[in-house]
Design a protein around this motif. Structure first.
Motif, PDB file in Angstrom:
ATOM      1  N   GLY A 152      -5.874  -6.690  15.924  1.00 47.83           N
ATOM      2  CA  GLY A 152      -5.153  -5.717  16.737  1.00 47.83           C
ATOM      3  C   GLY A 152      -3.698  -5.547  16.345  1.00 47.83           C
ATOM      4  N   ARG A 153      -3.208  -6.324  15.383  1.00 42.31           N
ATOM      5  CA  ARG A 153      -1.809  -6.285  14.950  1.00 42.31           C
ATOM      6  C   ARG A 153      -1.650  -5.267  13.836  1.00 42.31           C
ATOM      7  NH1 ARG A 153       0.051 -12.443  15.028  1.00 42.31           N
ATOM      8  NH2 ARG A 153       1.420 -11.756  13.354  1.00 42.31           N
ATOM      9  N   LEU A 154      -0.640  -4.419  13.946  1.00 38.07           N
ATOM     10  CA  LEU A 154      -0.334  -3.482  12.870  1.00 38.07           C
ATOM     11  C   LEU A 154       0.338  -4.270  11.758  1.00 38.07           C
ATOM     12  CD1 LEU A 154      -0.363  -0.536  11.928  1.00 38.07           C
ATOM     13  CD2 LEU A 154       1.887  -0.259  12.993  1.00 38.07           C
ATOM     14  N   ALA A 155      -0.395  -4.479  10.670  1.00 42.18           N
ATOM     15  CA  ALA A 155       0.085  -5.362   9.608  1.00 42.18           C
ATOM     16  C   ALA A 155       1.008  -4.646   8.636  1.00 42.18           C
ATOM     17  CB  ALA A 155      -1.103  -5.957   8.854  1.00 42.18           C
ATOM     18  N   GLN A 156       0.713  -3.388   8.330  1.00 45.42           N
ATOM     19  CA  GLN A 156       1.542  -2.640   7.385  1.00 45.42           C
ATOM     20  C   GLN A 156       1.377  -1.153   7.645  1.00 45.42           C
ATOM     21  OE1 GLN A 156       1.052  -2.246   2.800  1.00 45.42           O
ATOM     22  NE2 GLN A 156       2.491  -3.925   3.083  1.00 45.42           N
ATOM     23  N   ALA A 157       2.503  -0.416   7.612  1.00 48.40           N
ATOM     24  CA  ALA A 157       2.445   1.024   7.886  1.00 48.40           C
ATOM     25  C   ALA A 157       3.761   1.672   7.504  1.00 48.40           C
ATOM     26  CB  ALA A 157       2.152   1.282   9.367  1.00 48.40           C
ATOM     27  N   THR A 158       3.696   2.986   7.339  1.00 51.88           N
ATOM     28  CA  THR A 158       4.882   3.824   7.157  1.00 51.88           C
ATOM     29  C   THR A 158       4.809   4.945   8.177  1.00 51.88           C
ATOM     30  OG1 THR A 158       5.175   3.350   4.811  1.00 51.88           O
ATOM     31  CG2 THR A 158       6.045   5.441   5.594  1.00 51.88           C
ATOM     32  N   VAL A 159       5.935   5.254   8.798  1.00 57.25           N
ATOM     33  CA  VAL A 159       5.949   6.255   9.856  1.00 57.25           C
ATOM     34  C   VAL A 159       5.517   7.624   9.315  1.00 57.25           C
ATOM     35  CG1 VAL A 159       8.371   6.950   9.516  1.00 57.25           C
ATOM     36  CG2 VAL A 159       7.322   7.191  11.770  1.00 57.25           C
ATOM     37  N   GLY A 160       4.705   8.324  10.089  1.00 57.76           N
ATOM     38  CA  GLY A 160       4.386   9.717   9.801  1.00 57.76           C
ATOM     39  C   GLY A 160       3.386   9.966   8.702  1.00 57.76           C
ATOM     40  N   THR A 211       0.844  -1.186   0.000  1.00 59.83           N
ATOM     41  CA  THR A 211       0.000   0.000   0.000  1.00 59.83           C
ATOM     42  C   THR A 211       0.884   1.242   0.000  1.00 59.83           C
ATOM     43  OG1 THR A 211      -0.078  -0.021   2.404  1.00 59.83           O
ATOM     44  CG2 THR A 211      -1.858  -1.133   1.261  1.00 59.83           C
ATOM     45  N   TYR A 212       0.360   2.315  -0.556  1.00 60.72           N
ATOM     46  CA  TYR A 212       1.138   3.562  -0.570  1.00 60.72           C
ATOM     47  C   TYR A 212       0.509   4.627   0.323  1.00 60.72           C
ATOM     48  CZ  TYR A 212      -2.321   5.010  -4.108  1.00 60.72           C
ATOM     49  OH  TYR A 212      -3.478   5.304  -4.775  1.00 60.72           O
ATOM     50  N   ALA A 213      -0.549   4.281   1.031  1.00 58.85           N
ATOM     51  CA  ALA A 213      -1.208   5.273   1.886  1.00 58.85           C
ATOM     52  C   ALA A 213      -1.725   4.598   3.138  1.00 58.85           C
ATOM     53  CB  ALA A 213      -2.360   5.940   1.134  1.00 58.85           C
ATOM     54  N   GLY A 214      -1.619   5.318   4.257  1.00 54.16           N
ATOM     55  CA  GLY A 214      -2.223   4.845   5.485  1.00 54.16           C
ATOM     56  C   GLY A 214      -1.609   3.557   6.010  1.00 54.16           C
ATOM     57  N   TYR A 215      -2.423   2.810   6.743  1.00 48.75           N
ATOM     58  CA  TYR A 215      -1.979   1.548   7.320  1.00 48.75           C
ATOM     59  C   TYR A 215      -3.174   0.634   7.481  1.00 48.75           C
ATOM     60  CZ  TYR A 215      -3.707   3.632  11.723  1.00 48.75           C
ATOM     61  OH  TYR A 215      -4.471   4.224  12.686  1.00 48.75           O
ATOM     62  N   TRP A 216      -2.922  -0.612   7.881  1.00 48.28           N
ATOM     63  CA  TRP A 216      -4.035  -1.499   8.175  1.00 48.28           C
ATOM     64  C   TRP A 216      -3.700  -2.438   9.318  1.00 48.28           C
ATOM     65  CZ3 TRP A 216      -3.237  -6.695   6.302  1.00 48.28           C
ATOM     66  CH2 TRP A 216      -2.253  -6.826   5.329  1.00 48.28           C
ATOM     67  N   VAL A 217      -4.771  -2.879  10.001  1.00 46.08           N
ATOM     68  CA  VAL A 217      -4.670  -3.655  11.227  1.00 46.08           C
ATOM     69  C   VAL A 217      -5.603  -4.845  11.132  1.00 46.08           C
ATOM     70  CG1 VAL A 217      -5.188  -3.617  13.717  1.00 46.08           C
ATOM     71  CG2 VAL A 217      -4.086  -1.636  12.642  1.00 46.08           C
TER      72      VAL A 217
END
Length: 997
Positions: free
Chosen positions: A139-147, A130-136
């Motif tokens: 309750g586990r943070l599966a994918q994300a980018t800081v900030g 993904t290039y935007a946001g994150y997903w869970v």
């Protein structure tokens, strides 16, 4: 149960369904002959996907108003009133996986019972991430980018749906010491893949969300860790891991269950120091913090979450303006397969796919606007456009088997295209027995604790246990919170996270600088495994106090500052002495009621005074604020009055200020808060008089004064020999910072709303791949030794073009992108910078590439430069004259007081020892002066044969020179070159004549 969608994001705030709407929140059921979109349904299918009828599937084929056949597939359920919950998942987070394959994997890996699902988030097709946001999920943070700043849909275990603004920050610690990168978080990506030529300098985190191997693509340092204490990576918590293996020159390596790998590439600036420090058995800690305060209650408790990227329905009506601005008109109006998620007023979730591009159902597909119309018709209060086209896929459980029916997919492969993730409807799972037992045990072991953080954590854990809707993720979160509370540093961690996410605009300059100092001290306490309770509490109190000083502030700037007393404290009794000469500004304010003569007090005695005034002893103390401070508006002296003990409150306190410590100006007379003190033996019998009390002297100024030194002139009482003082304070009034721009990091590719500083050692050339200045405001600046600041050399707006390609020596290039909210404001401020302006850095260290929390940049106009008295250059009209051939920029600069900018004849800023020539421009303040070098008609800074030819041909009339060239060619001041002029030019380059003699 009636449920209202709570939207914390102001942008997406939802109101109740408009009174004129005729659709209800009942389950979708298509019927032949009914209206759908702009046409009439010709074929309808309605099924219950579960035996209790709580999850439904429907399909409608209809003919639209232009006689096109269209097909819509829909699933619906309500997580608040059923035993089914949303579940966002991908078999491979880093590279993506098909909706069908991920459904099978979710069942085998996590034991969920998938009822159905559709593809979800948009993604980068070259990586699958993904290039935007994150997903869970779970309750586990599966994918994300800081900030990354985005709107997120959250679902908690009670089925509550919220759409909130969210921005995550990560903190990475090795044995208690924070690792940072490029001025920001040392950890950049969670389960994301980058292309080989765009791998970040920061750390990547991978666990089995990405499969059994990491998604690193180039050699680097990979550190395998075991997850401790039932921990998982989740928002608002700290995951601890013990180092199992350090893999050098490694990539695409194995990762197992309950493990994670931290990866950093070999040429990262932070790799060497981490490699030298890490060893098997060390402990890593990873904190994931929500920086949007009002969203914490939702994102930290989310069992499932996904980005709410492209809204198409708001408040029950079509509203796709935001999506149009991001996706463009072509995308919005193109006919294709579409996928959408919608939320009804009662919390029901609607998942929609439509056929398109004539792949199925002979359907050309819907525009995004037509999709939005259908979501409104189906009763959605809000809806978002998900990834579509070839990504559109819907699967439902196949009755009587462990397989799935593929209701709609693209023509790519047997099971459809790989997508970033999918959102599924799954049966609510029972709580994991192991974590449930572990939480019970941890509560039992610590239920007698009186520590406030532990008591609160146990109370929250018991609430989780009591809630029959709680899922495994709630138990895991409660266990991690309680473990953190038991460490004794949970509150400190929360405060450090809060400081990390502050905006400079919420604080005054003074408070911000004090916060930076307090933050560093708190970080040192956190890293110290032997820190005492007092040290931890001190760091907590200091940070907490400063964090709460947002907005207009009155700041005690004298605490901890040194001072000079023109007398000696009474040292015969130890408690009366001024220990180490620091008690009067140590922040420890004593009280007569608690301890009248305790160590917090300093005894002033008539036997050692500064002098005598009107028959009374006086005592002078001067505090050094270490620099000249403005807006000094409040001055306080804390004293005591104990007549029976021979202690008399001062008669008066006079405050004076000075810049140099020698010449003082009186600021005013402090007022005593108590006027009815016993001052004589006669007063003792007067019941209206106070003989024993704390006394405070305060001077408040409507208009502050300035100074570095503050003198307190304390005149003692006439009767008693003692005066006791516990503290002297100087307060500065400060308003919040009103202008400036934030910086997000150093030397990384610019993404949405990023503000990045590029240094000379980053790359030989700034390109779209390594910098991405194409749509950013770019500012090139160089250090000016005389001004002791950075000066703007060049600016560029970046309208799909990368104008500034090189970073000046001893300088930097700032790239500011602005797409939404504060990013737009940030870019607008950056756009005010002009060539010659001064760039002031606050909390930013270019040399070490570090950023303090809330660091920022301000831009100010430079005071106009002026020619030195002995300058060889003259400024006449719009021209700069008196410059000789082969003169360099350095030689030009030497003629001026202050800094000037020089551009060559092509308009490019020149630096260093570059030669200037005719047609170059000197920028002095806001005025441009075109350089004229006599004889240099070509503008290369030298006089040669080409200049001779220019002059001769101009004389003969075969070429026409510009005004500037004529001034260089006409050595005698004539309107046009003469034969004498071109002969002198010829003789000059032959060495037989000197034009400049």
């Amino acid at each position: 149960m009636k449920k209202r969608i709570r939207l914390v994001s102001a942008i997406l705030a939802l109101l109740v369904i408009m009174s004129g709407m005729t659709f209800t929140a009942s389950a979708i059921s298509f019927t032949n002959g009914s209206t759908l979109g702009t046409g009439t349904i010709t074929s309808a299918v309605n099924e219950d996907l579960t035996t209790d009828g709580k999850v439904t599937y429907s399909k409608a084929v209809y003919t639209d108003s232009e006689s096109r056949q269209q097909a819509v597939y829909a699933m619906e359920f309500n997580p608040a009133t059923s035993d089914y919950v949303p579940y966002v998942y991908s078999k491979y987070t880093g590279t993506g996986s098909g909706t069908y394959s991920s459904a099978l994997k979710a069942e085998s890996q996590f034991g969920v019972d998938v009822i159905g699902g559709v593809n979800a988030t948009f993604y980068a097709m070259n990586t699958g991430s993904t290039y935007a946001g994150y997903w869970v999920h779970d309750g586990r943070l599966a994918q994300a980018t800081v900030g990354y700043d985005s709107n997120i849909i959250t679902f908690d275990s009670d089925g509550q749906v919220n759409i909130v603004k969210s921005k995550l920050d990560f903190k990475l610690y090795l044995d208690g010491k924070e690792i940072t990168s490029g001025g920001g978080s040392g950890l950049v990506h969670i389960n994301k893949k980058s292309l080989a030529d765009s791998v970040s300098n920061g750390f990547y985190y991978w666990d089995t969300e990405c499969g059994t191997k990491t998604d690193s693509v180039i050699a680097g340092l990979e550190i395998l860790c075991k997850k401790l204490d039932y921990g998982q990576l989740s928002i608002g918590n700290t995951l601890k891991g013990e180092v199992l293996e350090v893999r050098k020159d490694s990539f695409y390596s194995a990762v197992g269950e309950d493990e994670f790998v931290l990866y950093v590439k070999n040429d990262s600036p932070i790799k060497a120091s981490v490699e030298a420090a890490v060893a098997v058995g060390d402990i890593f800690e990873i904190q994931v913090n929500e920086t949007v305060e009002e969203s914490k209650q939702y994102t930290e408790k989310a069992n499932t979450a996904m980005v709410a990227q492209y809204p198409i329905v708001k408040n029950g009506a079509v509203d796709a303006a935001e999506s149009l601005s991001q996706l463009g008109a072509k995308f919005m109006n193109e006919r294709a397969q579409r996928t959408s998620i919608g939320i009804k007023e009662d919390g029901s979730v609607v998942l929609i796919c439509s056929a398109g591009r004539n792949i199925t159902d002979s359907s050309p597909g819907l525009t995004v606007y037509e999709l939005a119309d259908i979501m409104v018709q189906l009763g959605c209060e809000t809806a978002f456009n998900l990834d579509g086209g070839g990504s559109t896929t819907m699967v439902t459980t196949k009755t009587g088997s462990n397989d799935f029916d593929i209701r709609i997919k693209s023509n790519e492969g047997t099971y459809g295209r790989s997508v970033a993730n999918s959102i599924y409807i799954v049966a609510r799972q029972s709580v994991d027995i192991e974590i449930s037992a572990a939480l019970d045990q941890l509560i039992t072991e610590n239920e007698d604790s009186e520590a406030a953080a532990v008591v609160t954590a146990i109370s929250e854990a018991n609430a989780v246990i009591a809630n029959t809707n709680s899922l495994t993720s709630d138990y895991t979160r409660a266990y991690m919170v309680l473990q953190s509370a038991l460490s004794g540093k949970a509150e400190l961690d929360n405060l450090l996270a809060s400081v990390s996410s502050i905006s400079f605009k919420n604080y005054s300059k003074t408070v911000l600088e004090m916060l930076w100092e307090a933050y560093d001290e708190a970080v040192a306490v956190r890293a110290n495994n032997d820190a005492t309770v007092g040290e931890i509490e001190g760091a907590i109190n200091n940070l907490s106090t400063l964090l709460n000083m947002s907005g207009e502030a009155s700041i005690n700037i004298s605490q901890g500052k040194s001072y000079v007393k023109l007398f000696n404290a009474y040292s015969t009794i130890a408690n009366y002495d001024d220990t180490n000469g620091k008690e009067l500004t140590d922040g420890n304010i004593g009280s007569l009621i608690i301890n009248a003569y305790g160590p917090a007090w300093v005894g002033f005695h008539g036997s050692s005074k500064t002098g005598t005034e009107d028959g009374s002893s006086y005592y002078d103390t001067t505090i050094d604020l270490e620099k000249i401070e403005s807006n000094l508006s409040k001055f306080v002296v804390n004293a005591e009055h104990d007549w029976g003990a021979g202690i008399e409150a001062p008669l008066k306190v006079v405050v004076s200020v000075s810049d140099d410590g020698t010449t003082f100006t009186q600021a005013g007379l402090a007022t005593c808060n108590i006027t009815n003190l016993v001052r004589s033996t006669t007063d003792v019998t007067d019941t209206t008089k106070l003989a024993r009390t704390d006394v405070i002297y305060t001077l408040n100024l409507d208009e502050g004064v300035k100074g570095r030194y503050v003198k307190f002139h304390i005149v003692a009482g006439k009767t008693m020999v003692f005066a006791f003082v516990t503290e002297m304070q100087v307060f500065k009034s400060d308003s919040p910072i009103t202008e400036g721009l934030y910086v997000t990091g150093f030397n990384e590719k610019i993404l949405a709303n990023y503000s990045i500083i590029f240094t000379p050692d980053y790359a030989a050339e700034l390109t779209g791949d390594n910098a991405n200045l194409n749509w950013a405001r770019a500012i090139s600046a160089q250090w000016d030794e005389e001004l002791q600041n950075y000066v703007v050399l060049q600016t560029a707006q970046g309208n799909n073009g990368n104008v500034i390609k090189t970073v000046p020596e001893n300088g930097f290039v700032l790239g500011v992108h602005g797409e939404t909210d504060e990013g737009i404001v940030n870019k607008a401020y950056a756009s005010t910078a002009k060539v010659g302006d001064i760039i002031v850095l606050h909390g930013i260290d270019i040399a070490n590439k570090t950023l303090l929390a809330g660091s920022y940049i301000t831009i100010k106009a430079q005071a106009g430069a002026s020619l030195k008295p002995n300058a060889t250059i003259t400024l006449e009209g719009n021209f700069a004259k008196g410059i000789k051939e082969n003169q360099t920029l350095t030689e030009i600069q030497a003629n001026f007081n202050g800094s000037v900018i020089v551009k060559n004849k092509n308009g490019n800023v020149i630096t260093g020892e570059a030669v200037v020539g005719t047609g170059s421009v000197i920028i002095v303040g806001t005025t441009n002066y075109t350089i004229v070098v006599k004889g240099d008609i070509s503008g290369d800074g030298e006089i040669g044969s080409i200049d001779y030819l220019f002059a001769k041909r101009a004389f003969l009339g075969t070429i026409t020179l510009t005004e500037t060239q004529l001034k260089a060619a006409c050595l005698g001041g004539t309107a046009l070159p003469t034969s004498t002029d071109y002969l002198k030019i010829k003789r000059h380059f032959l060495g037989t004549f000197d034009i400049f003699a």
